[in-house]
Design a protein around this motif. Structure first.
Motif, PDB file in Angstrom:
ATOM      1  N   PHE A   5       0.836  -1.192   0.000  1.00  0.00           N
ATOM      2  CA  PHE A   5       0.000   0.000   0.000  1.00  0.00           C
ATOM      3  C   PHE A   5       0.875   1.248   0.000  1.00  0.00           C
ATOM      4  O   PHE A   5       0.593   2.216  -0.692  1.00  0.00           O
ATOM      5  N   ALA A   6       1.956   1.216   0.744  1.00  0.00           N
ATOM      6  CA  ALA A   6       2.843   2.369   0.850  1.00  0.00           C
ATOM      7  C   ALA A   6       3.484   2.712  -0.485  1.00  0.00           C
ATOM      8  O   ALA A   6       3.719   3.869  -0.789  1.00  0.00           O
ATOM      9  N   HIS A   7       3.755   1.711  -1.281  1.00  0.00           N
ATOM     10  CA  HIS A   7       4.412   1.958  -2.556  1.00  0.00           C
ATOM     11  C   HIS A   7       3.443   2.419  -3.635  1.00  0.00           C
ATOM     12  O   HIS A   7       3.842   2.644  -4.759  1.00  0.00           O
ATOM     13  N   ASN A   8       2.176   2.565  -3.301  1.00  0.00           N
ATOM     14  CA  ASN A   8       1.199   3.038  -4.274  1.00  0.00           C
ATOM     15  C   ASN A   8       1.155   4.563  -4.327  1.00  0.00           C
ATOM     16  O   ASN A   8       0.572   5.118  -5.253  1.00  0.00           O
ATOM     17  N   CYS A   9       1.764   5.233  -3.384  1.00  0.00           N
ATOM     18  CA  CYS A   9       1.748   6.699  -3.352  1.00  0.00           C
ATOM     19  C   CYS A   9       2.203   7.308  -4.691  1.00  0.00           C
ATOM     20  O   CYS A   9       1.518   8.191  -5.223  1.00  0.00           O
ATOM     21  N   PRO A  10       3.330   6.871  -5.252  1.00  0.00           N
ATOM     22  CA  PRO A  10       3.764   7.454  -6.527  1.00  0.00           C
ATOM     23  C   PRO A  10       2.745   7.267  -7.652  1.00  0.00           C
ATOM     24  O   PRO A  10       2.563   8.169  -8.481  1.00  0.00           O
ATOM     25  N   ASN A  11       2.066   6.136  -7.669  1.00  0.00           N
ATOM     26  CA  ASN A  11       1.041   5.914  -8.699  1.00  0.00           C
ATOM     27  C   ASN A  11      -0.128   6.877  -8.526  1.00  0.00           C
ATOM     28  O   ASN A  11      -0.690   7.368  -9.513  1.00  0.00           O
ATOM     29  N   GLU A  12      -0.501   7.133  -7.286  1.00  0.00           N
ATOM     30  CA  GLU A  12      -1.585   8.083  -7.025  1.00  0.00           C
ATOM     31  C   GLU A  12      -1.174   9.492  -7.447  1.00  0.00           C
ATOM     32  O   GLU A  12      -1.969  10.234  -8.029  1.00  0.00           O
ATOM     33  N   MET A  13       0.081   9.859  -7.171  1.00  0.00           N
ATOM     34  CA  MET A  13       0.569  11.176  -7.576  1.00  0.00           C
ATOM     35  C   MET A  13       0.569  11.311  -9.097  1.00  0.00           C
ATOM     36  O   MET A  13       0.160  12.345  -9.637  1.00  0.00           O
ATOM     37  N   LYS A  14       0.983  10.254  -9.796  1.00  0.00           N
ATOM     38  CA  LYS A  14       0.981  10.272 -11.264  1.00  0.00           C
ATOM     39  C   LYS A  14      -0.426  10.418 -11.806  1.00  0.00           C
ATOM     40  O   LYS A  14      -0.658  11.153 -12.779  1.00  0.00           O
ATOM     41  N   ALA A  15      -1.389   9.736 -11.183  1.00  0.00           N
ATOM     42  CA  ALA A  15      -2.776   9.833 -11.631  1.00  0.00           C
ATOM     43  C   ALA A  15      -3.312  11.251 -11.441  1.00  0.00           C
ATOM     44  O   ALA A  15      -4.004  11.787 -12.319  1.00  0.00           O
ATOM     45  N   ILE A  16      -2.989  11.853 -10.310  1.00  0.00           N
ATOM     46  CA  ILE A  16      -3.422  13.233 -10.052  1.00  0.00           C
ATOM     47  C   ILE A  16      -2.780  14.178 -11.062  1.00  0.00           C
ATOM     48  O   ILE A  16      -3.461  15.040 -11.642  1.00  0.00           O
ATOM     49  N   ASP A  17      -1.489  14.012 -11.296  1.00  0.00           N
ATOM     50  CA  ASP A  17      -0.785  14.861 -12.263  1.00  0.00           C
ATOM     51  C   ASP A  17      -1.382  14.721 -13.664  1.00  0.00           C
ATOM     52  O   ASP A  17      -1.540  15.715 -14.380  1.00  0.00           O
ATOM     53  N   ALA A  18      -1.723  13.494 -14.040  1.00  0.00           N
ATOM     54  CA  ALA A  18      -2.319  13.265 -15.363  1.00  0.00           C
ATOM     55  C   ALA A  18      -3.660  13.974 -15.477  1.00  0.00           C
ATOM     56  O   ALA A  18      -3.961  14.600 -16.497  1.00  0.00           O
ATOM     57  N   LYS A  19      -4.463  13.894 -14.427  1.00  0.00           N
ATOM     58  CA  LYS A  19      -5.768  14.560 -14.441  1.00  0.00           C
ATOM     59  C   LYS A  19      -5.584  16.074 -14.489  1.00  0.00           C
ATOM     60  O   LYS A  19      -6.291  16.769 -15.229  1.00  0.00           O
ATOM     61  N   LEU A  20      -4.630  16.597 -13.715  1.00  0.00           N
ATOM     62  CA  LEU A  20      -4.388  18.041 -13.717  1.00  0.00           C
ATOM     63  C   LEU A  20      -3.899  18.533 -15.078  1.00  0.00           C
ATOM     64  O   LEU A  20      -4.183  19.671 -15.463  1.00  0.00           O
ATOM     65  N   SER A  21      -3.195  17.683 -15.813  1.00  0.00           N
ATOM     66  CA  SER A  21      -2.691  18.087 -17.128  1.00  0.00           C
ATOM     67  C   SER A  21      -3.810  18.275 -18.144  1.00  0.00           C
ATOM     68  O   SER A  21      -3.601  18.901 -19.180  1.00  0.00           O
ATOM     69  N   THR A  22      -5.006  17.769 -17.839  1.00  0.00           N
ATOM     70  CA  THR A  22      -6.153  17.945 -18.740  1.00  0.00           C
ATOM     71  C   THR A  22      -6.908  19.234 -18.445  1.00  0.00           C
ATOM     72  O   THR A  22      -7.940  19.500 -19.057  1.00  0.00           O
ATOM     73  N   ASN A  23      -6.374  20.021 -17.503  1.00  0.00           N
ATOM     74  CA  ASN A  23      -7.012  21.283 -17.092  1.00  0.00           C
ATOM     75  C   ASN A  23      -8.478  21.098 -16.715  1.00  0.00           C
ATOM     76  O   ASN A  23      -9.368  21.682 -17.340  1.00  0.00           O
ATOM     77  N   PRO A  24      -8.745  20.298 -15.688  1.00  0.00           N
ATOM     78  CA  PRO A  24     -10.128  20.069 -15.272  1.00  0.00           C
ATOM     79  C   PRO A  24     -10.765  21.378 -14.790  1.00  0.00           C
ATOM     80  O   PRO A  24     -10.067  22.273 -14.294  1.00  0.00           O
ATOM     81  N   LYS A  25     -12.049  21.470 -14.955  1.00  0.00           N
ATOM     82  CA  LYS A  25     -12.764  22.671 -14.531  1.00  0.00           C
ATOM     83  C   LYS A  25     -12.971  22.607 -13.025  1.00  0.00           C
ATOM     84  O   LYS A  25     -13.809  21.866 -12.533  1.00  0.00           O
TER      85      LYS A  25
END
Length: 82
Positions: free
Chosen positions: A21-41
């Motif tokens: 579970f602890a090693h999933n942090c980087p994957n969660e950060m990547k997912a957030i970064d990917a979503k932010l790159s789409t310029n969500p409203k």
């Protein structure tokens, strides 16, 4: 002896699941970064909150506080609708 082995096995498995579970942090950060790159409203307030939660999650991860990291990152994902 058998009872001791069962308890020891359970403790090892619990520890291993926590490490996974602890090693999933980087994957969660990547997912957030990917979503932010789409310029969500997002409102200005929500965008600032997501940025802070994302940064907090990374800081917690680097400090070895993976439970706190995941809490922050999952809250950011919730605001992003993920």
């Amino acid at each position: 002896m058998h009872k001791f082995l069962s308890i020891a096995t359970a403790m090892v498995l619990c520890g291993a699941s926590g490490m996974a579970f602890a090693h999933n942090c980087p994957n969660e950060m990547k997912a957030i970064d990917a979503k932010l790159s789409t310029n969500p409203k997002l409102s200005t307030e929500d965008a600032a909150k997501v940025s802070k939660l994302r940064a907090d999650g990374e800081a917690y991860h680097k400090a070895g506080k993976h439970d706190e990291s995941m809490k922050s990152l999952l809250e950011a994902k919730k605001i992003l609708g993920m």
